[in-house]
Structure formats: C-alpha cells, structure tokens
Design a protein around this motif. Structure first.
Motif, PDB file in Angstrom:
ATOM      1  N   VAL A   1      -6.947   3.057 -10.519  1.00 10.26           N
ATOM      2  CA  VAL A   1      -7.129   1.828  -9.747  1.00 10.26           C
ATOM      3  C   VAL A   1      -7.875   0.805 -10.615  1.00 10.26           C
ATOM      4  O   VAL A   1      -8.355   1.141 -11.699  1.00 10.26           O
ATOM      5  N   ALA A   2      -7.998  -0.414 -10.117  1.00 10.98           N
ATOM      6  CA  ALA A   2      -8.606  -1.468 -10.931  1.00 10.98           C
ATOM      7  C   ALA A   2     -10.085  -1.204 -11.191  1.00 10.98           C
ATOM      8  O   ALA A   2     -10.590  -1.463 -12.284  1.00 10.98           O
TER       9      ALA A   2
ATOM     10  N   PRO B   1     -12.428   1.907 -11.010  1.00 14.09           N
ATOM     11  CA  PRO B   1     -12.628   3.338 -10.728  1.00 14.09           C
ATOM     12  C   PRO B   1     -14.043   3.658 -10.240  1.00 14.09           C
ATOM     13  O   PRO B   1     -14.221   4.505  -9.360  1.00 14.09           O
TER      14      PRO B   1
ATOM     15  N   MET C   1      -2.273  -4.416 -11.845  1.00 14.08           N
ATOM     16  CA  MET C   1      -2.007  -3.212 -12.630  1.00 14.08           C
ATOM     17  C   MET C   1      -0.597  -2.662 -12.502  1.00 14.08           C
ATOM     18  O   MET C   1      -0.328  -1.542 -12.917  1.00 14.08           O
TER      19      MET C   1
ATOM     20  N   LEU D   1      -4.079  13.821 -16.464  1.00 13.13           N
ATOM     21  CA  LEU D   1      -5.235  12.985 -16.136  1.00 13.13           C
ATOM     22  C   LEU D   1      -4.874  11.512 -16.019  1.00 13.13           C
ATOM     23  O   LEU D   1      -5.266  10.846 -15.080  1.00 13.13           O
ATOM     24  N   GLU D   2      -4.143  10.998 -16.980  1.00 14.22           N
ATOM     25  CA  GLU D   2      -3.861   9.567 -16.956  1.00 14.22           C
ATOM     26  C   GLU D   2      -2.456   9.248 -16.459  1.00 14.22           C
ATOM     27  O   GLU D   2      -1.921   8.178 -16.746  1.00 14.22           O
TER      28      GLU D   2
ATOM     29  N   VAL E   1      -9.374  10.694 -23.291  1.00 18.94           N
ATOM     30  CA  VAL E   1     -10.514   9.932 -22.795  1.00 18.94           C
ATOM     31  C   VAL E   1     -10.023   9.106 -21.607  1.00 18.94           C
ATOM     32  O   VAL E   1      -9.032   8.392 -21.692  1.00 18.94           O
ATOM     33  N   HIS E   2     -10.720   9.259 -20.489  1.00 21.30           N
ATOM     34  CA  HIS E   2     -10.314   8.538 -19.294  1.00 21.30           C
ATOM     35  C   HIS E   2     -10.747   7.088 -19.445  1.00 21.30           C
ATOM     36  O   HIS E   2     -11.905   6.753 -19.282  1.00 21.30           O
ATOM     37  N   SER E   3      -9.794   6.236 -19.782  1.00 22.61           N
ATOM     38  CA  SER E   3     -10.177   4.880 -20.172  1.00 22.61           C
ATOM     39  C   SER E   3     -10.565   4.055 -18.966  1.00 22.61           C
ATOM     40  O   SER E   3      -9.873   4.025 -17.960  1.00 22.61           O
ATOM     41  N   GLU E   4     -11.717   3.416 -19.040  1.00 19.48           N
ATOM     42  CA  GLU E   4     -12.099   2.434 -18.045  1.00 19.48           C
ATOM     43  C   GLU E   4     -11.271   1.187 -18.313  1.00 19.48           C
ATOM     44  O   GLU E   4     -11.055   0.797 -19.449  1.00 19.48           O
ATOM     45  N   HIS E   5     -10.803   0.599 -17.246  1.00 24.61           N
ATOM     46  CA  HIS E   5      -9.892  -0.510 -17.407  1.00 24.61           C
ATOM     47  C   HIS E   5     -10.673  -1.825 -17.365  1.00 24.61           C
ATOM     48  O   HIS E   5     -11.297  -2.151 -16.375  1.00 24.61           O
TER      49      HIS E   5
END
Lengths: 541, 204
Positions: free
Chosen positions: A111-112, A114, A188, A518-519, B6-10
């Motif tokens: 989401v925008a 997290p 997004m 995960l992503e 790596v869980h990227s922060e957007h």
C-alpha cells in the motif's frame, strides 16, 4: 510472468526479516501480514459475538426469563452490536481482503503508506480491546444498544464513556485505512492500469474508502459530544438544558447510514471477482458495476433520514429521504442484474466460492427488497423497531456481507495460505449455513410484521412458534459455521498444496505463486487490456 | 529485512501530499459536525447567542487571531526557506511559529481561567441558571475552542519535530515533505480559527 510455480522463492509466510517469530508478524509492514493479522483478530471477535447472539437466541426460546435477566440481555445485544458493527462488519472485508489483495490486484508491491497501515491495525486492536474491556469495567456492560441513542446513553449508569471512546478509536483507524487505500489506488497502479482497467474489487474498495473518509469524522465528533454530555452535561442533546435529542439522531445516522455501505460495497466487490472466474466469462457490464459503486457511495450519503421516519421529522424531509432511499436501490439492482448476466451462458463451476456468492445474491435480494418496505413511508410505521428490521438488517449484513466474506475466504484461501481445503466438506457446510440462516431470520420477518418489537427479552405467546423456529435456525447456522471453521483450520494444518491458480482466474493475484512472495511481483506487470479477459485466442490483445 | 528481499518502503512525495490533503478533509468534517450543531442552536436561540457572545473578550480573541495568522505566514515562509536551501532561516521561522503558537495558548489559558473564575465552565451552577441559549453557546464555545486548542497543541508537537529535524539536517531541500505536511496542518488549524473567531466572538 516471472516467479512461476516451481521456481525457488520465499513466500511472505516464511519470510525471515529483521525480527523473528511473533515479532516478525506484529511489527511487519507487509500488507499481506497485516491483512492476515486483521483476519485472525476479526475472526476471533466474530465467534465471540456469535456466542453472544446464541445466548440471546436461547433466552428467546421461551417467553419470560429463561436463562438471563433483562439487564443482562440488554448488555448482550449492546455488546453483540458494538462488536459486530464496529469491529467486524465495518472494517471487515476492507481491512482483510482490501489489505491483502488490493495491492496485488492493481499490480503494486504494497500500500502507499505501509507504516500508517500498521498504525491503523494497532488503533483497531486498541479500540477492539477497549470495547471488550468496557464490558467488565465500571458498573456493568453498556446497555444502550450499539446506536448509543440519547437521552438514554447519557442517563445510563453503565460504562458508556469507555464504549464510546472505543468506537471513536475504531473510527480513527477506519479513516487512516481509507486514506491509505485512496492514495494507493491513485498512485500505485501498475503501468497501463487505467481506472477503467482496474479489477472491480479495487473499485469497490475505492468507493468504500471515500465513505470511510467523508463520513467517519461525523461519528467521531458525535461520540465526543456524547462523552462531553455525560462528563460535563454540556447540554447539546438534553432538552432540559435547551438541547435536542433528535439532533443526535441526525448526526449519528449521517455516519451510520453510509456505514452500511462501507460494509456492503467491499462485499459486492468480492463477489464481482468470483462470478467471472467461476463462469469463465468476462464480467457483464464492467463500467456499470464500477460506476454503480460510486453511485451507491454518493447517494448513500444522503439517505440517513430514513432511520428517523417515526422521530417526528417534517413531512417534506421524510418524502425526500424516502425518494432517495428508493433511488439508492437502483445501483444495487444494477449490480445484481450484472452478476446474473455474467453467469448467463458461462461455463459454471459450482465450487464453494460460487455457492456462497450465489447465496449472497439470494439473501441480499431478500434484504434489499425488505429494505424498500421500510423505505416506504406508510409501511415504515408498521415495521419500525420490530423484529422485521432485525431480520432485514441481518439479511443484508450477514446474508450479504457475511456470505461475501465466506465466499472471499473460500476463493482466496488457496492464494493466502497455499493450501487447498476439502471442497466437499465446504459444500456441505454451505448447505448447513444457508439452511440455518434462512430458518433463523425468515420467521423474524413474519413475527416482526405481526408486531414483535426488537430488543425485547420477552414476548407474547403468539410469537412463540416464530421465535422457536428462529432459535433452532440459529443452532443450525452456528453448527455450519463451526463446520466451516474446522474445515479451514484442518486445511491450515494438513491441507494439500494448492496450485498458483486453482480456479483458472485471470486477475493478477492468480499470476503469482501461492502463497505470494514478500513483494508480490518480481517484475511489475504491464497492463494492456481490461480485466476478466478469458481470451478466445491467446494472441488477441 | 533479509539480505535478498529488502521490503522497500515506497517514497512518493505526491502520495504523501495527497494523503495529507484527504486527512485535512476529515478534520474539516470533524469540526463540521460542531459547526452544524452551532448552526442549529444559533437559529433556535439567536438572541441568547447574541447576549452570550458579548460576554466574551473580543480583544483576546483578536490578539489570538493575529498570533495564528502571523504564524501561518511564518510556517509558509519556512518552507520557502528550505526550498532555497537556507536551513538557518527555516529553523528561525519554525521557531517563531512555535513561539506564536505558545503565545496563542497562553492567551487561551488566561481567557479560560478568567471564565472559570466567574464559575463559567461546562456543567457549572452559574451556567445552568443562565438562559438555555447562553448555556448552549458556552457549551459550544468550550467544546470548539477546546478541540481547536488540542489541534494547536498537536501542531506544536509536529513543529517541534520539524525544528529538530531541520537542525539535524534530516529535512533539507530534497526532502521536506514532513515540513510541508506539517505546514498544511498548521494552515488548517489557522483556517478553523478564522471561522471560530467571528462565530464565537463577533456575533454580538
């Protein structure tokens, strides 16, 4: 697409991050983990509230005091209402499936915001815990009903302030989730995914999020005013001090009517995903369904007065609200026609998700049409505050939103956990739930029409048959719910591995492995056409 | 999180601003509920509202309006200063904003304690013996200015965080979303006051 089955990847369930064990979940900002945490909390509270409902039904199996005192009964229906409304059906589908599948369906990695998402979850948890604590602290559980009507909510000696604060915090969480989803959808979407190429579940989440954002602050300030009224006797709603209790009803329903659309819109979104997949056919009337979500959200904002037809509001305003109430039924009906038309001529695969979705249409239509009986000024006087309203509301919210939730759980379960449940057993559970549900609520439509008031712990002998049937129905319904629960829990432990796309769906969530990594996407997909394309030939674009 | 994934922060500045604007709308609706209640009671008890408003100290109200309007200007200037990469100036301007906000709160404190001294507070006997419209006016007065003061307080916390971050250089020309959003929030606090001031102090 990348990351197909068989490739080596780590799913979001097994992902090892900075934290280990439980903390890896509690501090995760991954939308899927947050969605699952909501799921567990909401499911737990659902079974608590169901048990309270079951106690109430048992009390009503015979006239007079059966197993509890009237005061306990008042406490039970209040707590049942607060938990069901504020903790389960208002956030419900939007926080569980919205969190889990909204980013995936629009081709995003998360989401925008997290972190804000995690904050929403903790505010939700705090509010939920406070709602439960309010039952034990102070002078007994609140007994005002979930609607907190003044003057009683100001006069009641029970612990109302605590429950009001809990609802306020839950509202704040709901606002933050709404903001998050609106921004996510605006900013997004995957390249090429215009609004008109977006699947319809995100569309419904979008409409819902706007209601959450625009309506919830009103209930926030209203609850604060009731708190001020109780704590400082500020007088806004107290006729003795010059105030006006009807003003409270207006403020309350300005939020709480749109809130029922917060509940039902995501439900409509879920079943809209299910019909095309199990008919193997593009959704009929894509644009009509998308726009009708927004129309429902918009008109739904202006119908609150229909809760107050017997409160002494002016004739003109009753006329106005009645007309708008009939109007808001139109976009809902458009959706129903489109769902049925989607199935028409399709290759129908009657799996559990479709069973629940079809059940949804049936129950939602009973709920919707009985709603019109209440929306008409003359008949409203007869059915106002009777069991008819209770039955109508449960047909919409449980039969509608609840069945859509079960449909969604059975549809997306293999994707969320990578395991496939026992389909035969799930079908049997559906039959039991569907039968129990109708036996439970249909008699209430009848005795309500005959004059059985709602929220009464006792009743006249002529309502006995209806009440007993209803109670038996509730036992069958709960049996079915337990069967569903056992099936899903057993699957979690030792279910068969589910393929990435067990239902031959074509939306983005079925293009990634189960459970998702995960992503979500290795490579963000590029969208070249409208969703629900089942494709006559592969090379057609 | 892990080494590989790596869980990227957007990071998306537009998203941050969009989110803030929507949040500000919800704040407007929050106060909107009170404005609605105000409108209803003002229509019902216009003479009493007129009486009650004349008992408020217009001078203190005007002074507070000046404080808030000026502070809104200084916070806007601090954003321009950051855009021009002048961190020292930005720091000073945020500090001035904070001082003005502090003055607003002190003024508010003096005003409220003055009213409390006359036993005018929600639920007091003095208030209960007043005409109904005046009682409701003071109820609205305390609730609206109280909620507004809470927002000023939250705004001050936000500004303090910004002050520290500007000092440490975390907020700079390339990354000033927090300051911009805090500025927006501060303008909202100002905007609501601009409505509260005439509705409460000038209707007499």
């Amino acid at each position: 697409m990348a990351n197909q089955e068989g490739d080596h990847y780590i799913s979001y369930l097994d992902q090892q991050g900075k934290y280990r064990g439980l903390l890896a979940w509690l501090l995760s900002t991954d939308h899927k983990r947050i969605g699952l945490m909501y799921f567990y909390v909401i499911a737990t509270f659902f079974f608590i509230a169901v048990s309270l409902g079951l106690l109430m039904r048992t009390e009503l199996i015979a006239p007079g005091e059966t197993i509890m005192s009237p005061q306990t009964y008042n406490g039970l229906f209040t707590v049942h209402g607060i938990i069901m409304i504020f903790i389960i059906v208002i956030p419900g589908l939007s926080v569980v499936f919205g969190n889990f599948f909204l980013p995936i369906l629009i081709g995003a990695k998360d989401v925008a915001f997290p972190k804000l998402n995690l904050l929403s979850f903790y505010l939700f948890l705090l509010g939920a815990i406070m709602a439960v604590l309010s039952q034990f602290l102070g002078d007994g559980p609140p007994d005002t009903g979930w609607s907190f009507y003044v003057p009683y909510s100001v006069e009641s000696s029970t612990n109302v302030i605590f429950a009001l604060t809990a609802a306020f915090i839950l509202g704040f969480s709901s606002i933050l989730t709404g903001i998050n989803f609106i921004v996510t959808i605006h900013r997004m979407r995957a390249p090429g995914m215009t609004f008109m190429r977006m699947p319809l579940f995100p569309w419904s989440i979008y409409a819902t999020a706007w209601i959450q954002v625009l309506a919830t602050p009103i209930i926030g300030i209203t609850l604060l005013m009731v708190v001020a009224e109780r704590a400082f006797s500020i007088g806004f709603f107290d006729p003795a001090l010059g105030g006006d209790p009807i003003l409270f009803q207006h403020l309350f329903w300005i939020y709480s009517h749109p809130a029922v659309y917060i509940m039902i819109l995501p439900a409509m979104g879920v079943v809209t995903e299910i019909f095309p997949t199990f008919s193997q056919k593009p959704v009929f009337g894509y644009t009509a369904i998308a726009i009708s979500s927004l129309t429902i959200a918009f008109i739904g904002y202006f119908v609150w007065g229909h809760h107050m037809f017997t409160s002494g509001t002016s004739y003109f305003s009753r006329l106005f609200f009645s007309l708008l109430t009939f109007l808001v039924a139109v976009p809902s009906a458009i959706k129903v026609f489109n769902w049925v038309a989607t199935m028409y001529g399709g290759s129908i695969d009657l799996k559990p998700p479709l069973l629940y979705a079809v059940g949804f249409i049936f129950l939602f239509m009973i709920g919707g049409l009985t709603g019109l009986i209440q929306g008409a000024l003359a008949t409203n006087i007869q059915v106002h505050d009777t069991a008819f309203v209770v039955a109508h509301f449960h047909y919409i919210i449980f039969g509608g939103m609840g069945f859509a939730a079960f449909a969604g759980i059975h549809y997306w379960y293999p994707k969320m956990f990578g395991k496939m449940y026992n389909i035969r057993f799930a079908n049997i559970a559906w039959v039991v739930i569907f039968t129990g549900f109708n036996l439970f609520y249909f008699p209430q439509l009848v005795i309500g029409m005959q004059g059985m008031p709602r929220r009464y712990f006792d009743y006249l002998p002529q309502f006995k048959t209806g009440q007993v049937l209803s109670t038996i129905g509730s036992y069958i319904l709960v049996t079915g719910l337990l069967m569903m629960l056992i099936n899903l829990l057993a699957t979690r432990k030792k279910g068969k591995t589910a393929p990435a796309n067990p239902w031959k769906g074509v939306t983005l969530e079925w293009q990634i492995p189960s459970p998702p990594p995960l992503e979500n996407f290795d490579i963000i997909p590029e969208i070249k056409r409208r969703p629900y394309f089942f494709g006559e030939s592969k090379n057609e674009k | 999180m892990s080494d590989h994934a790596v869980h990227s922060e957007h990071y998306d500045r537009e998203a941050g601003k969009l989110g803030m604007w929507i949040f500000l709308f919800t704040e407007l609706f929050l106060f909107g509920g009170l404005f609605l209640v105000y409108a209803v009671f003002r229509a019902t008890y216009s003479a009493d509202f007129h009486e009650a408003a004349s008992e408020l100290n217009t001078f203190i109200g005007t002074l507070n309006t000046v404080f808030l309007l000026t502070s809104s200007m200084t916070v806007a200037m601090s954003i321009t200063a950051i855009q021009k990469n002048n961190r020292t100036l930005a720091f000073m301007l945020i500090l001035i904003t904070l001082i003005l906000a502090g003055l607003f709160m002190v003024d508010k404190y003096i005003e409220w304690s003055h009213e409390f001294a006359y036993k005018v507070y929600p639920g007091s006997e003095v208030l209960k013996n007043m005409p109904r419209g005046e009682l409701l006016f003071f109820g609205l007065y305390f609730m609206m200015t109280g909620l507004h003061a809470l927002h000023v307080f939250i705004g001050m916390i936000l500004l303090t965080i910004n002050l520290v971050k500007v000092k440490k250089g975390i907020i700079h020309r390339e990354n000033y979303l927090l300051l911009e959003n805090s500025g927006l929030y501060w303008h909202l606090v100002d905007l609501i006051w601009i409505f509260l001031f005439p509705l409460l102090y000038l209707v007499s």
